[in-house]
Design an enzyme around this catalytic site. Structure first.
Site, short mmCIF file in Angstrom:
data_model
loop_
_atom_site.label_atom_id
_atom_site.label_comp_id
_atom_site.label_asym_id
_atom_site.label_seq_id
_atom_site.Cartn_x
_atom_site.Cartn_y
_atom_site.Cartn_z
N TYR A 46 4.45 16.06 14.79
CA TYR A 46 5.29 15.10 14.13
C TYR A 46 6.59 15.34 14.15
CZ TYR A 46 5.82 11.59 10.37
OH TYR A 46 6.03 10.70 9.73
N THR A 91 0.81 -1.09 -0.09
CA THR A 91 0.20 -0.12 -0.08
C THR A 91 0.87 1.23 -0.17
OG1 THR A 91 0.02 0.08 2.54
CG2 THR A 91 -1.96 -1.07 1.31
N LYS A 110 11.99 9.34 13.46
CA LYS A 110 12.55 9.40 11.95
C LYS A 110 14.03 10.25 11.98
CE LYS A 110 8.85 8.41 9.55
NZ LYS A 110 8.99 7.27 8.64
N VAL A 168 -2.95 11.01 1.97
CA VAL A 168 -3.66 10.00 2.93
C VAL A 168 -3.44 8.51 2.52
CG1 VAL A 168 -6.05 9.57 2.99
CG2 VAL A 168 -5.41 11.83 1.93
N THR A 169 -2.82 7.85 3.45
CA THR A 169 -2.61 6.70 3.59
C THR A 169 -3.09 5.87 4.82
OG1 THR A 169 -0.62 6.76 4.83
CG2 THR A 169 -0.48 6.90 2.25
P1 NAD Z 1 1.06 2.41 4.46
O1 NAD Z 1 0.57 2.23 5.84
O2 NAD Z 1 0.21 2.79 3.22
O3 NAD Z 1 2.10 1.08 4.18
C1 NAD Z 1 2.74 0.28 5.44
C2 NAD Z 1 3.36 -0.73 4.59
O4 NAD Z 1 4.09 -1.63 5.62
C3 NAD Z 1 2.32 -1.82 3.91
O5 NAD Z 1 2.59 -2.52 2.82
C4 NAD Z 1 2.29 -2.83 5.28
O6 NAD Z 1 1.65 -4.18 4.80
C5 NAD Z 1 3.49 -2.84 5.62
N1 NAD Z 1 3.94 -3.44 7.06
C6 NAD Z 1 3.25 -2.92 8.27
N2 NAD Z 1 3.77 -3.78 9.19
C7 NAD Z 1 4.61 -4.57 8.69
C8 NAD Z 1 5.44 -5.68 9.09
N3 NAD Z 1 5.33 -5.99 10.37
N4 NAD Z 1 5.83 -6.80 8.28
C9 NAD Z 1 5.79 -6.52 6.82
N5 NAD Z 1 4.94 -5.51 6.36
C10 NAD Z 1 4.53 -4.49 7.21
O7 NAD Z 1 2.19 3.42 4.90
P2 NAD Z 1 2.91 4.70 4.12
O8 NAD Z 1 2.02 5.94 4.48
O9 NAD Z 1 3.07 4.39 2.57
O10 NAD Z 1 4.15 5.01 4.81
C11 NAD Z 1 5.29 4.22 4.36
C12 NAD Z 1 6.51 5.17 4.74
O11 NAD Z 1 6.48 6.68 4.04
C13 NAD Z 1 6.71 5.37 6.24
O12 NAD Z 1 7.83 5.23 6.56
C14 NAD Z 1 6.10 6.79 6.49
O13 NAD Z 1 6.59 7.51 7.44
C15 NAD Z 1 6.62 7.57 5.35
N6 NAD Z 1 5.84 8.62 4.57
C16 NAD Z 1 4.64 8.73 4.60
C17 NAD Z 1 3.76 9.95 4.54
C18 NAD Z 1 2.31 9.88 4.39
O14 NAD Z 1 1.64 10.94 4.50
N7 NAD Z 1 1.52 9.05 4.49
C19 NAD Z 1 4.66 11.00 4.04
C20 NAD Z 1 6.23 10.85 4.11
C21 NAD Z 1 6.58 9.68 4.72
#
Ligand code: NAD
Length: 387
Positions: free
Chosen positions: A235, A51, A244, A272-273
């Site tokens: 954050y 995702t 982070k 949005v995730t």
């Molecule tokens: P998300 O929730 O969409 O995806 C998380 C992923 O991690 C999924 O594939 C899930 O299956 C996997 N996962 C979770 N726990 C697991 C485990 N124990 N073993 C294997 N897989 C596991 O998250 P996202 O928002 O895409 O975040 C991904 C990265 O991007 C994070 O480091 C987040 O901080 C960073 N990020 C997110 C945003 C935002 O606004 N969403 C902005 C900047 C950076």
């Protein structure tokens, strides 16, 4: 069964297989329409591939650069009358499309923090790719069991040092309210570092290197969020920010061992995730950001961000003073942030519909689970096990 969204708090407990597949296809189309991204990184491991930013990374490398991929994620399979998690459907849709395009796409399902899944993934990489040129670390999880000690840590998304008073949004009701969040204890802050800091990233890179499956000149990326002053109290300067910051430390340690161009932390924009919707204040900021960036013609979601990272930033990365690659440049531009700062104090339950875009936020949230996509017959009887 007829599959409808069932929202509980920050998550939707159902997912639509056809909607999820449509979502994946749209991401693929985005990349294909833009054309190839020449790259020598053609054997890719994506940790957190199902995702959000991880899925987008798998799509961009596969359909932009003809990469073969191994992905790791933690998703729930379907049962007779129960849908799978959205990520499980995304994985199947991705694999089918990648294989149809002649690419290798294998997914390992399980806890990426564990030694067992690391060992299994190494074997899958060895068998299918030989070695990897790129490792994308995109895990977002609230909990991690340290494989060395067996101790389980839970992250606490809280301010660090002092209590914070902030505005937040109930995305279900549209109510904007003031909340006061107590600061984390030192123990909570350290637990958050254990879960979302760089330790597991380093363990992965060491395990892959020790097994001989990291190609010479490999690169690894880990995603971070820095954001603007509006979200800093919860954050960047909160427990998540402490975790982070530990990524920057880990990136330095990986570079010290494997070379100056081996590891980068990449700062991405707020989208949005599933992970981001659970953070206080962030959904309010997100609804405002959606509106402001759309008005300025610079809207971006996961696929646009990751496409831009691989297409324009990665080949010859310009780094900030903490050695990070920045793809949050549009979100943090002066024009966008000046408008965000002007509107922020004006936000209330009454003004929200004019100043921000909650409708779009809800739409984006439902899309994560495969709902609300054009061209999908949501009235059709679907077997949740059939993909
Ligand atoms: P998300 O929730 O969409 O995806 C998380 C992923 O991690 C999924 O594939 C899930 O299956 C996997 N996962 C979770 N726990 C697991 C485990 N124990 N073993 C294997 N897989 C596991 O998250 P996202 O928002 O895409 O975040 C991904 C990265 O991007 C994070 O480091 C987040 O901080 C960073 N990020 C997110 C945003 C935002 O606004 N969403 C902005 C900047 C950076």
């Amino acid at each position: 069964m007829i599959i409808e969204p069932k929202i509980r708090g920050f998550i939707c407990t159902t997912a639509h297989p056809v909607g999820c597949a449509t979502n994946v296809q749209r991401q693929i189309d985005h990349v294909v329409v833009k054309g190839p991204i020449p790259s020598a990184r053609r054997r890719v491991l994506v940790l957190g591939c199902s995702t959000g930013y991880g899925l987008a990374s798998r799509v961009v490398t596969t359909f932009g650069s003809d990469a073969d991929t191994v992905g790791v994620s933690f998703e729930k399979p379907p049962a007779e009358n129960k849908t799978a998690s959205a990520g499980w459907y995304n994985n199947r849709a991705f694999e089918q499309r990648a294989r149809a395009a002649g690419r290798i796409a294998v997914t390992v399902e399980g806890d990426a923090f564990s030694d067992a899944i690391k060992a299994e993934t190494i074997e899958v990489v060895r068998r299918n790719l030989g070695q990897v040129d790129l490792v994308v670390y995109s895990l977002a999880s609230p909990v991690r069991t340290d494989p060395r000690t067996g101790e389980t840590y839970r992250s606490a998304i809280k301010p660090y040092g002092a209590a914070v008073k902030a505005k937040t949004l109930n995305t279900a009701t549209g109510e904007v309210s003031q909340i006061e969040i107590e600061p984390a204890t030192e123990e909570e802050a350290q637990a958050t570092v254990k879960v979302m800091g760089g330790e597991d990233w380093e363990l992965w890179i060491s395990a892959l290197a020790d097994a001989g499956v990291l190609a010479d000149g490999f690169t690894t990326l880990n995603y971070t969020y820095l954001g603007s002053e509006l979200t800093w109290p919860i954050y960047h300067k909160g427990t998540l920010g402490v975790a982070k910051a530990d990524l920057d430390r880990a990136a330095g340690a990986i570079r010290a061992r494997f070379g100056a161009e081996s590891a980068y932390v990449v700062a991405l924009k707020a989208v949005v995730t599933q992970a981001s919707s659970a953070i206080p204040v962030v959904p309010l900021y997100g609804t405002l950001l959606l509106k402001v960036m759309a008005e300025m013609g610079v809207s971006e979601g996961c696929i646009e961000q990751i496409d831009r990272l691989f297409r324009t930033k990665l080949a010859d990365p310009a780094l900030d003073d903490a050695h990070r690659i920045r793809v949050d440049d549009w979100e943090l531009s002066k024009t966008v942030q000046d408008e965000m700062a002007r509107r922020w104090p004006l936000l209330s339950t009454e003004t929200l519909p004019h100043l921000a875009d909650l409708g779009k936020y809800r739409e984006e949230f439902l899309k994560l689970f495969g709902f609300g996509l054009g061209g999908v017959d949501y009235g059709a009887d679907v077997d949740p096990r059939e993909v």
